[in-house]
Design an enzyme around this catalytic site. Structure first.
Site, PDB file in Angstrom:
ATOM      1  N   GLY A  51       0.652  -4.912   1.045  1.00  0.00           N
ATOM      2  CA  GLY A  51      -0.542  -4.966   0.209  1.00  0.00           C
ATOM      3  C   GLY A  51      -0.302  -5.668  -1.125  1.00  0.00           C
ATOM      4  N   GLU A  53       4.401  -5.028   7.551  1.00  0.00           N
ATOM      5  CA  GLU A  53       3.576  -3.997   8.194  1.00  0.00           C
ATOM      6  C   GLU A  53       3.937  -3.731   9.651  1.00  0.00           C
ATOM      7  OE1 GLU A  53       2.408  -6.258   6.136  1.00  0.00           O
ATOM      8  OE2 GLU A  53       0.870  -5.430   4.828  1.00  0.00           O
ATOM      9  N   ALA A 108       0.868  -1.167   0.000  1.00  0.00           N
ATOM     10  CA  ALA A 108       0.000   0.000   0.000  1.00  0.00           C
ATOM     11  C   ALA A 108       0.915   1.230   0.000  1.00  0.00           C
ATOM     12  CB  ALA A 108      -0.894  -0.015   1.228  1.00  0.00           C
ATOM     13  N   GLU A 129      -0.592  -9.258  -0.368  1.00  0.00           N
ATOM     14  CA  GLU A 129      -2.031  -9.486  -0.113  1.00  0.00           C
ATOM     15  C   GLU A 129      -2.828  -9.492  -1.422  1.00  0.00           C
ATOM     16  OE1 GLU A 129      -1.931  -6.211   2.730  1.00  0.00           O
ATOM     17  OE2 GLU A 129      -2.831  -7.517   4.222  1.00  0.00           O
TER      18      GLU A 129
END
Ligand code: DAK
Length: 260
Positions: free
Chosen positions: A111, A134, A66, A114
């Protein structure tokens, strides 16, 4: 359809979706997530598309996570909204009625890992790297990492990767079952297309129902899961492609599926 950070190409029954923000290693900002949402709607509604390859532009990264620059100043409410948007898009991808193959050239972190896990199948280049860093940024994986990683690699390995933030190489990802296949960087798209074409050669509705049965069945106990399987199996017998597939076998001729 105006897209800023995602490319959508269609080649026959195959769609290739490319996250295209190479300057930020394809990091997912809200603009990119919104683009992906639009693309998923397009793919969902396109009956001529039977299989999708999702990749990142450039050789260095699939998606490096992200977008940290966008996330760093979020307050609690904004953080929640960002998480809801990402989770919605990833879940739509996971439930898309056609298989999605992630073709991963380089970094698939946070992300990005993911996103790859929301795809059905992952093919990695030898240079690919995976991780959920993270915790080192002061957050938890927010796009399904705490849920999909243990489902894919098992709870012990998932906890190790998430607690340590370790970045693993493609061969280790293969060993723990995070990716299906490791290939050379040069042959990545060729290999992904070869697998996609094998899928495309099968009856699209049957493939869609296989995905549905696996995805839904894995979330419930075995007794409920075999009910889901029976329902999906039954649905195949309402399709012309079931008649065609079995007819072609009996008549020893080439099959010609119509996605009907
Ligand atoms: N976000 C924004 N920009 C990024 C980025 C990222 N995740 N990763 C790389 N970039 C940018 C860099 O800032 C740099 O930009 P410039 O300085 O050139 O403008 C450019 O991409 C090239 O990166 P580097 O210069 O760092 O390249 P290196 O080869 O030196 O390093 C690297 C490559 C991948 C090891 C490094 O860039 C790196 O560690 N990147 C961050 C990886 C990471 O930590 N990813 C996880 C992000 S956290 C949530 C929902 C979801 C999430 C969180 C919350 N909610 C529910 C709210 C998910 C979180 C994450 O994914």
């Amino acid at each position: 359809m105006e897209l800023k950070n995602v490319l959508l190409e269609k080649e026959g029954n195959l769609a290739i979706v490319t996250i295209n923000r190479p300057k930020a290693l394809n990091a997912l900002n809200s603009e990119t997530l919104a683009d992906l949402d639009i693309v998923i709607t397009d793919l969902e509604n396109d009956n001529d598309i039977y299989c999708v390859i999702l990749t990142g532009s450039g050789e260095k990264a699939f998606v490096a996570g992200a977008d940290i620059a966008e996330m760093k100043d979020l307050n609690e409410k904004q953080g929640k909204e960002f998480g809801i948007l990402g989770n919605k898009v990833f879940r739509r991808l996971e439930n898309l009625g056609k298989p999605v193959i992630a073709a991963i050239s380089g970094f698939a972190l946070g992300g990005g890992c993911e996103l790859a896990m929301s795809c059905d199948i992952r093919i990695a280049s030898e240079r690919a790297r995976f991780g959920q860093p993270e915790a080192g940024l002061g957050i938890t994986p927010g796009f399904g990492g705490t849920q999909r990683l243990p489902r894919i690699v098992g709870i012990g390995k998932a906890k190790e990767l998430i607690y340590t933030g370790a970045i693993i190489k493609a061969d280790e990802a293969l060993r723990i079952g995070l990716v299906n296949k490791v290939v050379t960087l040069e042959s990545l798209m060729e290999e992904a297309k070869a697998m996609a074409n094998m899928i495309i050669a099968n009856a699209p509705i049957a493939v869609k129902l296989c995905k549905d049965a696996i995805n839904r069945g894995m979330q419930v106990g075995i007794d409920s899961a075999i009910v889901i399987e029976a329902e999906d199996f039954g649905k195949c017998f309402a399709t012309e492609d079931q008649v065609e597939g079995m007819g072609a076998f009996i008549e020893r001729r080439t099959k010609n599926f119509q996605n009907k």
